[in-house]
Design an enzyme around this catalytic site. Structure first.
Site, PDB file in Angstrom:
ATOM      1  N   ASN A  15      -4.943   2.196  -1.436  1.00 47.32           N
ATOM      2  CA  ASN A  15      -5.541   0.864  -1.571  1.00 47.32           C
ATOM      3  C   ASN A  15      -6.380   0.738  -2.840  1.00 47.32           C
ATOM      4  O   ASN A  15      -6.866  -0.345  -3.153  1.00 47.32           O
ATOM      5  CB  ASN A  15      -6.388   0.498  -0.337  1.00 47.32           C
ATOM      6  CG  ASN A  15      -7.734   1.203  -0.334  1.00 47.32           C
ATOM      7  OD1 ASN A  15      -7.855   2.307  -0.874  1.00 47.32           O
ATOM      8  ND2 ASN A  15      -8.727   0.589   0.260  1.00 47.32           N
ATOM      9  N   LYS A  42       0.811  -1.228   0.000  1.00 42.34           N
ATOM     10  CA  LYS A  42       0.000   0.000   0.000  1.00 42.34           C
ATOM     11  C   LYS A  42       0.842   1.276   0.000  1.00 42.34           C
ATOM     12  O   LYS A  42       0.407   2.304  -0.518  1.00 42.34           O
ATOM     13  CB  LYS A  42      -0.953   0.007   1.208  1.00 42.34           C
ATOM     14  CG  LYS A  42      -2.093  -0.989   1.063  1.00 42.34           C
ATOM     15  CD  LYS A  42      -3.070  -0.861   2.223  1.00 42.34           C
ATOM     16  CE  LYS A  42      -4.170  -1.891   2.111  1.00 42.34           C
ATOM     17  NZ  LYS A  42      -5.165  -1.785   3.193  1.00 42.34           N
TER      18      LYS A  42
END
Ligand code: NAP
Length: 286
Positions: A92, A71
């Protein structure tokens, strides 16, 4: 669903990805919205992350979700990122807009979305966060960006909690809320807390039988208690809070909330929250 020459693809990129509910949720959303799209998992090794992200452009995917452990690392390969994702320092969700890869973070907003679905109000509330990892960071930053609330972060490693506090309290004008306390678990007290959120993995896997910071947990009945864990469906932490008379929510609301917001970014359409929650709850419990 019929896959044909016009089908658009959305990918989940991470490692591991086999146990994710995202393919189920998004393919459910594509089907119920009658969209000619498909969501598939890609296990990507660290050395191939750059090529994997470039592949979204090269193969003209509609977008992607990024999950553990990429991420943060993914940001360097994107063309733009949202304010929320920049402040959180993690992405994300990616949208491919005509070859421009734009990164978003729907984790914290997804948690808030889930609470809103339950009718919980956040404005002016005092919120205590257990943990200061990636999930805690996204929730604290999204909460304080959107709401005038007071947040206390309780973590073993105080430095991690202080980092989050610094982002919130030292960015002029960006934030409506404030981090009013950074504490060690030994200092935890819940007297004035309205919402308590477990953002540690204590309660799942090897920690399944453990309650985070148990000796310090003095629940009061008016408190709303949340756990980010959804498997087990009810952790020992939530069970104890429920027995003390608190309203409790597990991590399924956040999981679904972040997915619904990502789905909206790609398609501008909605997934029905309660319907998809029921479907996933059945999968978890069977
Ligand atoms: P992370 O970045 O690894 O952070 C974990 C946090 O928990 C750290 O603050 C760590 O404290 C603390 N912690 C870990 N083990 C501990 C222990 N034995 N005692 C006390 N504190 C401990 O993890 P994350 O990504 O934030 O995820 C945290 C939890 O949220 C996981 O259970 C994850 O599955 C869940 N989650 C759920 C969703 C959802 O959609 N429902 C989304 C994201 C994450 P130190 O800093 O002191 O090491």
């Amino acid at each position: 669903m019929i896959i044909n020459g016009k089908t658009r693809t959305v990918a989940l990129i991470g490692n591991p990805v086999e146990h994710s509910f995202s393919p189920f949720m998004h393919n459910y959303g594509f089907k119920t919205n009658d969209l000619n799209m498909i969501y598939i998992n890609h296990t990507v090794k660290k050395v191939s992350l750059k090529e994997g992200i470039q592949g979204i452009k090269a193969l003209n995917y509609l977008g992607a979700n990024i999950t553990y452990p990429y991420k943060t690392e993914v940001i360097q390969y994107l063309d733009e990122i949202s304010k929320e994702a920049r402040l959180i320092g993690a992405v994300n969700t990616i949208k491919n807009e005509n070859g421009n890869l734009i990164g978003y973070n729907t984790d914290g907003l997804g948690f808030i979305f889930g609470l809103n679905q339950e009718g919980v109000k956040i404005k002016r509330k005092t919120i205590c966060i257990l943990g200061a990892g990636g999930a805690a960071r996204s929730i604290v930053i999204s909460l304080c960006l959107k709401f005038n609330c007071k947040v206390v972060i309780c973590n073993r490693d105080i430095k991690k909690a202080e980092e989050i506090s610094y982002i919130v309290n030292n960015s002029d004008r960006d934030f409506l809320g404030r981090v009013v306390g950074v504490i060690d678990p030994n200092e935890l007290h819940l007297k004035n807390v309205d919402i308590l959120i477990n953002c540690t993995p204590i309660g799942m896997g090897e920690f399944k039988e453990i309650i985070p910071f148990e000796s310090k947990l003095k629940f009061n009945k008016r408190m709303i208690v949340c756990d980010l864990i959804y498997n087990p469906y009810e952790t020992k932490f939530l069970n104890l809070a429920k027995r003390r008379g608190c309203i409790t929510y597990n991590g399924l609301n956040m999981l679904i909330g972040q997915g619904i917001l990502a789905f909206k970014i790609w398609t501008n359409k909605k997934i029905n929250f309660s319907e998809v929650r029921e479907e996933i709850k059945n999968i978890i419990q069977n």
